[in-house]
Design a protein around this motif. Sequence first.
Motif, PDB file in Angstrom:
ATOM      1  N   GLU A  62       0.877  -1.722   0.159  1.00  0.00           N
ATOM      2  CA  GLU A  62      -0.001  -0.038  -0.196  1.00  0.00           C
ATOM      3  C   GLU A  62       0.402   1.265  -0.384  1.00  0.00           C
ATOM      4  O   GLU A  62       0.664   2.044  -0.976  1.00  0.00           O
ATOM      5  N   LYS A  63       1.694   1.218   0.784  1.00  0.00           N
ATOM      6  CA  LYS A  63       2.435   2.217   1.298  1.00  0.00           C
ATOM      7  C   LYS A  63       3.507   2.700  -0.703  1.00  0.00           C
ATOM      8  O   LYS A  63       2.855   3.446  -0.966  1.00  0.00           O
ATOM      9  N   TYR A  65       2.242   1.824  -3.815  1.00  0.00           N
ATOM     10  CA  TYR A  65       1.260   1.994  -4.674  1.00  0.00           C
ATOM     11  C   TYR A  65       1.430   3.606  -4.542  1.00  0.00           C
ATOM     12  O   TYR A  65       0.777   4.413  -5.551  1.00  0.00           O
ATOM     13  N   ARG A  66       1.294   3.978  -3.104  1.00  0.00           N
ATOM     14  CA  ARG A  66       1.057   5.073  -3.218  1.00  0.00           C
ATOM     15  C   ARG A  66       2.324   5.906  -3.406  1.00  0.00           C
ATOM     16  O   ARG A  66       2.122   7.259  -4.229  1.00  0.00           O
ATOM     17  N   ARG A  67       3.648   5.807  -3.428  1.00  0.00           N
ATOM     18  CA  ARG A  67       4.312   5.981  -4.162  1.00  0.00           C
ATOM     19  C   ARG A  67       4.495   6.249  -5.153  1.00  0.00           C
ATOM     20  O   ARG A  67       4.308   7.386  -5.968  1.00  0.00           O
ATOM     21  N   ARG A  69       1.491   5.795  -7.295  1.00  0.00           N
ATOM     22  CA  ARG A  69       0.772   6.610  -7.568  1.00  0.00           C
ATOM     23  C   ARG A  69       1.057   8.070  -8.196  1.00  0.00           C
ATOM     24  O   ARG A  69       0.540   9.184  -8.834  1.00  0.00           O
ATOM     25  N   GLN A  98      -0.088  -3.027  -7.864  1.00  0.00           N
ATOM     26  CA  GLN A  98      -1.451  -2.525  -8.141  1.00  0.00           C
ATOM     27  C   GLN A  98      -1.756  -4.161  -8.307  1.00  0.00           C
ATOM     28  O   GLN A  98      -2.926  -4.679  -7.145  1.00  0.00           O
TER      29      GLN A  98
END
Length: 382
Positions: A62-63, A65-67, A69, A98
């Motif tokens: 999740e971390k 993926y946020r980075r 994005r 993702q």
Amino acid sequence: MDQHIVDINRVITNAIAVMEDSKIQIYEICESARAELDSLVQELELVLEENGKTILRVDELEKEYRRARIRLTEVSKDFVRYKEEDIKQAYEKATVIQMDLMVYREKEAYLKTRRDDLQKRVRNVKSSIERAEMIASQINVVLEYLSGDLNQVTRILESAKTRQMIGLKIIVAQEEERKRISREIHDGPAQSLANIVLRTEIAERMLIKKEFQMVQDELIDLKGQVRSGLEDIRKIIFNLRPMALDDLGLVPTLRKFVQDFEERTKIHTIFELTGKEVRMPSAMEAAIFRLVQEAYTNAHKHASASHVTLEMNYQSEMVIITVLDNGVGFQSELVEYEASHNSHFGLIGMRERVDLLEGRMEIDSKIGQGTKVLFYIPITVE
């Protein structure tokens, strides 16, 4: 009469043979259930460990993926600094992360479902083992009762019903006490030790990976578990035989018992002492402690009391002990009658102890007005 004894002996022998065979079958069922339980517990531990790793991986993805994005947004907006190839790479990286995140989330959901299913199965198997142990305990009681000398059985049959029930009650009490101690050790210290072994293995893996902060957190948690396990062992030892009884005496031991009772049951308790404590023989102090313990147990289990008071009055030749509760109460005359007909084993046991101490017990209770139990114990009894 001799033929009757022979017939009785034959019936008892046949009954013992059948029960011995049943006992073996129940033992085999218990062993099979325990083996299944051990297998389930091991699988559950693996699932819990894998689930923990999966949760950590989901958090990491999740971390990431946020980075990814954020990176994709940056390269998509700035056409001056970044080329089309940079945008393509950022997009592909975000897509791969993702997909991994979706896979691990599905894995996490599956592991949680598997964990819940295993925990349910563990509870069911434990329940089956407890029922089997209860049946085995009852068979042991009957076998021990029937395996005695036939002349003794005949004398019991010819004696008063109270003597029969008291003998049976002693055997039942022994089996129940063994089962209680076994369950307390299994559910308390044994479980804690098994969990500590698992957690130390996890800490060892973290240490290899040089995740020192997580190792420190794990060790802090382990220290708390060890303290909790030590407390459980001390409680079991205290219930078996309070060491403070020999070291400090009856009054300090009862003070601690009353405090522990209040903490465990949330029932408000008061301890009042009148006169100066007189040390008595160890067996006498142990018997008095058990009397108070049984009275408090009755107040907790049967009286639905919210307040219990223990009063001890030391006199020159006698100690008077009063246990008073504000529970639902009962018809004392009816209970006395039922006790004389062996319907209240707890009351019989209390009277036995009081008789051994050459004392006297009185019960004063009315429905809705609580219960008062008084013990008059002579201090000078041998």
